[in-house]
Design a protein around this motif. Structure first.
Motif, PDB file in Angstrom:
ATOM      1  N   LYS A 274     -14.709  -4.348  -0.468  1.00 48.20           N
ATOM      2  CA  LYS A 274     -13.814  -5.342  -1.143  1.00 48.20           C
ATOM      3  C   LYS A 274     -12.901  -4.637  -1.897  1.00 48.20           C
ATOM      4  N   THR A 275     -13.347  -3.547  -2.525  1.00 46.07           N
ATOM      5  CA  THR A 275     -12.229  -2.919  -3.361  1.00 46.07           C
ATOM      6  C   THR A 275     -11.094  -2.344  -2.206  1.00 46.07           C
ATOM      7  N   GLN A 276     -11.414  -1.807  -1.172  1.00 45.96           N
ATOM      8  CA  GLN A 276     -10.334  -1.517  -0.049  1.00 45.96           C
ATOM      9  C   GLN A 276      -9.667  -2.411   0.372  1.00 45.96           C
ATOM     10  N   LYS A 277     -10.373  -3.772   0.435  1.00 46.11           N
ATOM     11  CA  LYS A 277      -9.560  -5.033   1.170  1.00 46.11           C
ATOM     12  C   LYS A 277      -8.485  -5.158   0.254  1.00 46.11           C
ATOM     13  N   ALA A 278      -8.995  -5.261  -1.118  1.00 49.10           N
ATOM     14  CA  ALA A 278      -8.051  -5.892  -2.188  1.00 49.10           C
ATOM     15  C   ALA A 278      -6.814  -4.788  -2.177  1.00 49.10           C
ATOM     16  N   GLU A 279      -7.153  -3.736  -1.976  1.00 46.65           N
ATOM     17  CA  GLU A 279      -5.832  -2.567  -2.043  1.00 46.65           C
ATOM     18  C   GLU A 279      -5.053  -2.885  -0.743  1.00 46.65           C
ATOM     19  N   ASP A 280      -5.740  -3.124   0.178  1.00 44.11           N
ATOM     20  CA  ASP A 280      -4.751  -3.537   1.529  1.00 44.11           C
ATOM     21  C   ASP A 280      -4.059  -4.885   1.238  1.00 44.11           C
ATOM     22  N   LEU A 281      -4.529  -5.656   0.614  1.00 47.59           N
ATOM     23  CA  LEU A 281      -3.789  -7.019   0.283  1.00 47.59           C
ATOM     24  C   LEU A 281      -2.760  -6.584  -0.654  1.00 47.59           C
ATOM     25  N   PHE A 282      -2.978  -5.810  -1.709  1.00 49.92           N
ATOM     26  CA  PHE A 282      -1.925  -5.346  -2.451  1.00 49.92           C
ATOM     27  C   PHE A 282      -0.700  -4.973  -2.071  1.00 49.92           C
ATOM     28  N   HIS A 283      -0.931  -3.792  -1.049  1.00 48.35           N
ATOM     29  CA  HIS A 283       0.260  -3.149  -0.436  1.00 48.35           C
ATOM     30  C   HIS A 283       0.939  -4.279   0.420  1.00 48.35           C
ATOM     31  N   LYS A 284       0.235  -4.978   1.139  1.00 53.16           N
ATOM     32  CA  LYS A 284       0.911  -5.997   1.830  1.00 53.16           C
ATOM     33  C   LYS A 284       1.640  -7.091   1.199  1.00 53.16           C
ATOM     34  N   ALA A 285       1.209  -7.295  -0.142  1.00 56.05           N
ATOM     35  CA  ALA A 285       1.986  -8.204  -1.078  1.00 56.05           C
ATOM     36  C   ALA A 285       3.286  -7.676  -1.745  1.00 56.05           C
ATOM     37  N   ILE A 286       3.130  -6.248  -1.794  1.00 51.61           N
ATOM     38  CA  ILE A 286       4.316  -5.515  -2.054  1.00 51.61           C
ATOM     39  C   ILE A 286       5.354  -5.526  -0.896  1.00 51.61           C
ATOM     40  N   GLU A 287       5.058  -5.494   0.224  1.00 53.04           N
ATOM     41  CA  GLU A 287       5.929  -5.577   1.258  1.00 53.04           C
ATOM     42  C   GLU A 287       6.542  -6.975   1.321  1.00 53.04           C
ATOM     43  N   GLU A 288       5.761  -7.825   1.012  1.00 56.17           N
ATOM     44  CA  GLU A 288       6.327  -9.141   1.264  1.00 56.17           C
ATOM     45  C   GLU A 288       7.335  -9.569   0.013  1.00 56.17           C
ATOM     46  N   PHE A 289       6.969  -8.884  -1.165  1.00 55.86           N
ATOM     47  CA  PHE A 289       8.012  -8.844  -2.167  1.00 55.86           C
ATOM     48  C   PHE A 289       9.083  -8.663  -1.906  1.00 55.86           C
ATOM     49  N   HIS A 290       9.318  -7.144  -1.176  1.00 56.77           N
ATOM     50  CA  HIS A 290      10.520  -6.448  -0.840  1.00 56.77           C
ATOM     51  C   HIS A 290      11.243  -7.204   0.185  1.00 56.77           C
ATOM     52  N   LYS A 291      10.582  -8.027   0.935  1.00 53.75           N
ATOM     53  CA  LYS A 291      11.228  -8.946   1.871  1.00 53.75           C
ATOM     54  C   LYS A 291      11.789 -10.133   1.349  1.00 53.75           C
ATOM     55  N   LYS A 292      11.575 -10.387  -0.101  1.00 53.84           N
ATOM     56  CA  LYS A 292      12.225 -11.459  -0.781  1.00 53.84           C
ATOM     57  C   LYS A 292      11.068 -12.612  -0.468  1.00 53.84           C
ATOM     58  N   GLU A 293      10.025 -12.306  -0.132  1.00 52.65           N
ATOM     59  CA  GLU A 293       8.528 -13.706   0.115  1.00 52.65           C
ATOM     60  C   GLU A 293       7.875 -13.495  -0.809  1.00 52.65           C
ATOM     61  N   GLU A 294       8.494 -14.018  -2.120  1.00 55.76           N
ATOM     62  CA  GLU A 294       7.592 -14.081  -3.251  1.00 55.76           C
ATOM     63  C   GLU A 294       6.375 -14.911  -3.252  1.00 55.76           C
ATOM     64  N   GLU A 295       6.665 -16.222  -2.449  1.00 55.16           N
ATOM     65  CA  GLU A 295       5.356 -16.944  -2.593  1.00 55.16           C
ATOM     66  C   GLU A 295       4.168 -16.344  -1.852  1.00 55.16           C
ATOM     67  N   SER A 296       4.562 -15.886  -0.549  1.00 64.80           N
ATOM     68  CA  SER A 296       3.668 -15.223   0.231  1.00 64.80           C
ATOM     69  C   SER A 296       2.944 -13.955  -0.455  1.00 64.80           C
ATOM     70  N   ALA A 297       3.661 -13.124  -1.364  1.00 63.44           N
ATOM     71  CA  ALA A 297       3.278 -12.071  -2.233  1.00 63.44           C
ATOM     72  C   ALA A 297       2.239 -12.559  -3.152  1.00 63.44           C
ATOM     73  N   LEU A 298       2.509 -13.759  -3.832  1.00 61.78           N
ATOM     74  CA  LEU A 298       1.714 -14.212  -4.798  1.00 61.78           C
ATOM     75  C   LEU A 298       0.232 -14.667  -4.199  1.00 61.78           C
ATOM     76  N   LYS A 299       0.342 -15.363  -3.012  1.00 59.94           N
ATOM     77  CA  LYS A 299      -0.821 -15.583  -2.475  1.00 59.94           C
ATOM     78  C   LYS A 299      -1.891 -14.398  -2.065  1.00 59.94           C
ATOM     79  N   LEU A 300      -1.064 -13.379  -1.565  1.00 56.51           N
ATOM     80  CA  LEU A 300      -1.918 -12.241  -1.128  1.00 56.51           C
ATOM     81  C   LEU A 300      -2.350 -11.572  -2.541  1.00 56.51           C
TER      82      LEU A 300
END
Length: 504
Positions: A274-300
């Motif tokens: 679960k800790t590794q999965k949470a870290e993977d989701l965190f990095h995906k969220a940061i990628e979404e934020f840099h793409k200006k997809e803030e709502e998607s980032a917040l969900k992740l």
């Protein structure tokens, strides 16, 4: 639906499975003798994978064994059921054991968000490498039912045992994922143990399932590929589950097929941690934020927090994104959640000060600014304590290295070609950053023992440190060949990783 499997919860009706019930005062002792796994390790309302082998160590059948109120349940594929019942009844002589065929059905609910609020007979277990519960005769299942694509991903990406999809059912158990999931070699005797144990204690299975990763679909044909089980796509890449020879069972190994590069990936493809999965989701969220997809980032980020409620960086990033969206009250709440998991978070107070300033609450903003200053001093105190502990550990490590060095030197004085002593000295010298001297000792090791897998790994790293990159590449290539042939997969995987990095 793959995200629901990996980060949420779904259900999978086991429509091709039967449910057997084993009763009787001798059932625990009797089943312990018949199966490959250790029944004594499961508690009430838990289940484990187990097998029945033939005398040559080949799979006769495989199944889940669950314990409930002193009785045992076997959840088994229909195609294996009749023969397994016959096999179990064959060896009941005077024991108080009865095998009952039930009309029950079973469903597995699986995923990191599955909750143990089940009223029916159920067993905590693993399915497709995820936390799961098998429910007997479920009245109502609260999670969405898995679709065919996700089911296929679940089984193939983990090589989870399923007849016809990841195994034929007559292989040596060592050649399948059941070897790691359903066999306990320390439990005592079981049918087929002698053969399986010999294979396990020597070089391991001659073939074993891995995933072959590629940028596009590929029909890879090679003598080293013993069996192709199936393919699937995930995150814009293609994967083929295949049983391969020992020399290909190396994480990161590169293969070529019709100008398509394939990379060997060990199973499971996605960690169930679960800790590794949470870290993977965190990095995906940061990628979404840099793409200006803030709502998607917040969900992740919310998903990451759900998996790891103590994930401070996720709370901080969530608050920062909410602040950028001018949702200051929500951002303040996120910082409050951060303070629950890190009471001395400087950023939590600093951000709260900024957010209160934005909504005109100047007094609260000043209070938070003061708290940020206090927190920073507390952090400095904590860092000093950490540095002190690190220094103490370094002193202990240095003393241990000196003790080992003295021992190895004594051996080398008696025999300067001793492989073990020279490797020990090389290891010490490498950790002291004396790479040239480590290199000399390692050359002696491999002159004396050309099958010393870990010596190749350490020699390759020493070559890198002293700038002999071409030699490092040659050493790693030779070392991978030697290590994989002997079943030494840890040094083989390490060397393949280094080789890949140097070859970029």
């Amino acid at each position: 639906m793959i995200n629901e499997l990996l980060y949420g919860a779904i259900s999978a009706p086991l429509t091709t499975y039967s449910v057997l019930k084993i009763i009787g005062s001798d059932s625990a002792e009797y089943l312990q003798r018949q199966f490959t796994n250790d029944l004594s390790k499961i508690s009430d309302r838990e289940a484990q994978l187990s097998c029945r082998l033939d005398r040559s160590g080949r799979i006769y059948s495989f199944f889940y064994v669950g314990k409930h109120n002193g009785d045992f349940y076997i959840i088994i594929e229909n195609a294996l059921c009749e023969n397994t019942i016959s096999e179990l009844n064959k060896f009941i002589i005077m024991e108080d054991v009865e095998v009952l065929v039930t009309e029950s059905n079973a469903t597995v609910v699986v995923g990191p968000s599955v909750e143990d609020n089940i009223s029916e007979v159920h067993f905590k277990t693993k399915w497709a490498d995820q936390d799961a519960f098998i429910i007997i005769d479920p009245k109502e299942v609260q999670y969405p039912e898995i679709d065919k694509e996700t089911y296929r991903f679940a089984i193939l990406s983990t090589a989870w045992p399923e007849l016809g999809l990841t195994l034929n059912g007559d292989e040596l158990v060592n050649e399948t994922s059941l070897n790691k999931l359903a066999v306990d070699y320390k439990k005592g005797c079981f049918l087929g143990q002698e053969t399986a144990s010999k294979i396990e204690s020597r070089r391991g299975a001659a073939k074993y399932p891995v995933l072959l990763e590629s940028a596009k679909e590929s029909k890879f044909i090679d003598n080293s590929i013993k069996k192709v089980w199936g393919s699937f796509s995930y995150e814009n890449k293609y994967y083929t589950l295949a049983s391969v020879s020992r020399d290909l069972q190396v994480e990161g190994k590169k293969l070529k097929s019709d100008d398509i590069e394939l990379t060997v990936r060990n199973i499971p493809l996605v960690s169930s941690d679960k800790t590794q999965k949470a870290e993977d989701l965190f990095h995906k969220a940061i990628e979404e934020f840099h793409k200006k997809e803030e709502e998607s980032a917040l969900k992740l980020l919310d998903l990451a927090i759900q998996l790891d409620p103590g994930y401070a960086d996720a709370y901080e990033s969530k608050g920062a994104i909410l602040g950028q969206l001018d949702r200051f009250k929500d951002a303040i709440e996120a910082m409050d959640e951060l303070l629950k998991v890190d009471k001395n978070s400087v950023m939590a107070h600093t951000n709260k000060s900024l957010f209160y300033m934005k909504i005109g609450e100047i007094e609260k903003a000043e209070d938070e600014k003061s708290l940020a200053t206090v927190a920073s001093f507390q952090k400095l105190g904590e860092e000093a304590q950490v540095k002190k502990k690190i220094a103490e550990e370094e002193e202990k490590k240095a003393a241990e290295l000196a003790r080992r060095e003295s021992m190895f030197k004594q051996v080398i004085e008696m025999d300067d070609r001793d492989a073990i002593a020279n490797y020990g000295m090389a290891d010490i010298l490498f950790h002291r950053h004396e790479y040239d001297e480590a290199y000399k000792h390692l050359k002696i090791v491999l002159e004396e023992n050309k099958k010393y897998s870990t010596a190749y790994a350490l020699l390759g790293k020493s070559c890198e440190k002293i700038g002999k990159i071409d030699e490092a590449l040659d050493v790693y290539k030779k070392g991978i060949e030697v290590a994989s042939a002997q079943g030494d997969m840890m040094p083989a995987n390490e060397m393949q990783s280094r080789l890949n990095q140097l070859s970029v």
